[in-house]
Design a protein around this motif. Structure first.
Motif, PDB file in Angstrom:
ATOM      1  N   ALA A  25       0.833  -1.203   0.000  1.00 57.77           N
ATOM      2  CA  ALA A  25       0.000   0.000   0.000  1.00 57.77           C
ATOM      3  C   ALA A  25       0.869   1.255   0.000  1.00 57.77           C
ATOM      4  CB  ALA A  25      -0.934  -0.003   1.204  1.00 57.77           C
ATOM      5  N   ARG A  26       1.945   1.256   0.805  1.00 55.13           N
ATOM      6  CA  ARG A  26       2.860   2.394   0.819  1.00 55.13           C
ATOM      7  C   ARG A  26       3.567   2.535  -0.525  1.00 55.13           C
ATOM      8  NH1 ARG A  26       4.485   0.243   5.793  1.00 55.13           N
ATOM      9  NH2 ARG A  26       6.608  -0.112   5.019  1.00 55.13           N
ATOM     10  N   GLU A  27       3.905   1.404  -1.116  1.00 58.44           N
ATOM     11  CA  GLU A  27       4.552   1.424  -2.435  1.00 58.44           C
ATOM     12  C   GLU A  27       3.636   2.057  -3.480  1.00 58.44           C
ATOM     13  OE1 GLU A  27       7.688   0.002  -5.257  1.00 58.44           O
ATOM     14  OE2 GLU A  27       7.610   0.414  -3.109  1.00 58.44           O
ATOM     15  N   ALA A  28       2.372   1.668  -3.482  1.00 61.81           N
ATOM     16  CA  ALA A  28       1.427   2.220  -4.455  1.00 61.81           C
ATOM     17  C   ALA A  28       1.268   3.726  -4.269  1.00 61.81           C
ATOM     18  CB  ALA A  28       0.074   1.520  -4.328  1.00 61.81           C
ATOM     19  N   GLU A  29       1.179   4.172  -3.023  1.00 64.80           N
ATOM     20  CA  GLU A  29       1.039   5.606  -2.749  1.00 64.80           C
ATOM     21  C   GLU A  29       2.279   6.373  -3.195  1.00 64.80           C
ATOM     22  OE1 GLU A  29      -0.251   9.280  -1.697  1.00 64.80           O
ATOM     23  OE2 GLU A  29      -1.429   7.423  -1.889  1.00 64.80           O
ATOM     24  N   HIS A  30       3.446   5.825  -2.874  1.00 61.26           N
ATOM     25  CA  HIS A  30       4.688   6.510  -3.253  1.00 61.26           C
ATOM     26  C   HIS A  30       4.876   6.514  -4.765  1.00 61.26           C
ATOM     27  CE1 HIS A  30       8.493   8.382  -2.612  1.00 61.26           C
ATOM     28  NE2 HIS A  30       9.177   7.385  -3.150  1.00 61.26           N
ATOM     29  N   MET A  74      11.630   3.910  -2.583  1.00 66.89           N
ATOM     30  CA  MET A  74      10.404   3.130  -2.736  1.00 66.89           C
ATOM     31  C   MET A  74      10.311   2.086  -1.619  1.00 66.89           C
ATOM     32  SD  MET A  74      10.534   2.806  -6.908  1.00 66.89           S
ATOM     33  CE  MET A  74       8.801   2.352  -7.155  1.00 66.89           C
ATOM     34  N   PRO A  75       9.175   1.994  -0.939  1.00 73.34           N
ATOM     35  CA  PRO A  75       9.052   1.102   0.222  1.00 73.34           C
ATOM     36  C   PRO A  75       9.422  -0.355  -0.048  1.00 73.34           C
ATOM     37  CG  PRO A  75       7.225   2.639   0.211  1.00 73.34           C
ATOM     38  CD  PRO A  75       7.978   2.860  -1.073  1.00 73.34           C
TER      39      PRO A  75
END
Length: 200
Positions: A25-30, A74-75
């Motif tokens: 989810a953090r990856e998609a946001e970033h 990127m996470p």
């Protein structure tokens, strides 16, 4: 400068599904943030074997160090290895944003290796280059050729293409003058769009 990056993720054993979902989810946001900054242009998934988790991305950066800063931010990088390839300008490239990606069309990355016959003189090479450039313009106009770059190494190029299916893509590639003359070898990788693809 543009780079093609193959990103391979291996989640450590014992990592909970909840932790994986949180990082994704953090990856998609970033990724959305990087796309808004113009750093991530496209994301795809290549054919995957069971258990594989790979993404191919088209990035922009000032240089290799600048690209590394982007990738490191990127996470998923905590579980991921990245293989960047610098992409050089190609004279037959339609240009970014010139050819739109079409709904319902499949996309393909095609690596071309030019093998000029040892007995081809300068005039023959110039004629072939001109024919190839003309056909590239036609295929861009038809919406098949999206982008074209040079790769490291002599005579190596990379194209981003689209077609309704693999048979059509094969016909398009066989219509290139250098392919018909036996001057090109091609390697085609079918792509599926990544959920975070900025071009979707």
């Amino acid at each position: 400068m543009e780079y093609l990056v193959t990103m391979t993720t291996k989640v450590p054993e014992g990592t909970s599904a909840q932790d994986v979902d949180a990082v994704r989810a953090r990856e998609a946001e970033h990724t959305r943030e990087l796309a808004a900054q113009g750093r991530v242009l496209r994301l795809w998934r290549p054919p995957l074997a069971p258990g594989e988790w790979r993404t191919i991305g088209l990035f922009t950066a000032d240089d290799a160090e600048d690209l590394e800063r982007t990738l490191a931010s990127m996470p998923l990088r905590v579980w991921r290895t990245d293989e960047p390839v610098p992409l050089g300008p190609h004279g037959n490239d339609p240009g970014r944003g010139t050819v739109a990606t079409a709904a319902g069309e499949d996309e393909y990355l095609v690596t071309f290796t030019v093998q000029t016959p040892f007995d081809a003189d300068t005039a023959a090479v110039e004629r072939m280059d001109a024919q190839e450039a003309g056909r590239a313009r036609e295929l861009a106009g038809q919406g098949n050729l999206i982008r074209l770059w040079t790769l490291p190494g002599k005579g190596r190029n990379l194209g981003l293409w689209q077609a309704p299916d693999a048979d059509t893509m094969d016909s398009v590639l066989r219509s290139l003058p250098m392919t018909a003359a036996g001057w090109l070898t091609v390697e085609t990788v079918p792509l599926t769009r990544h959920p975070s693809d900025p071009g979707a």
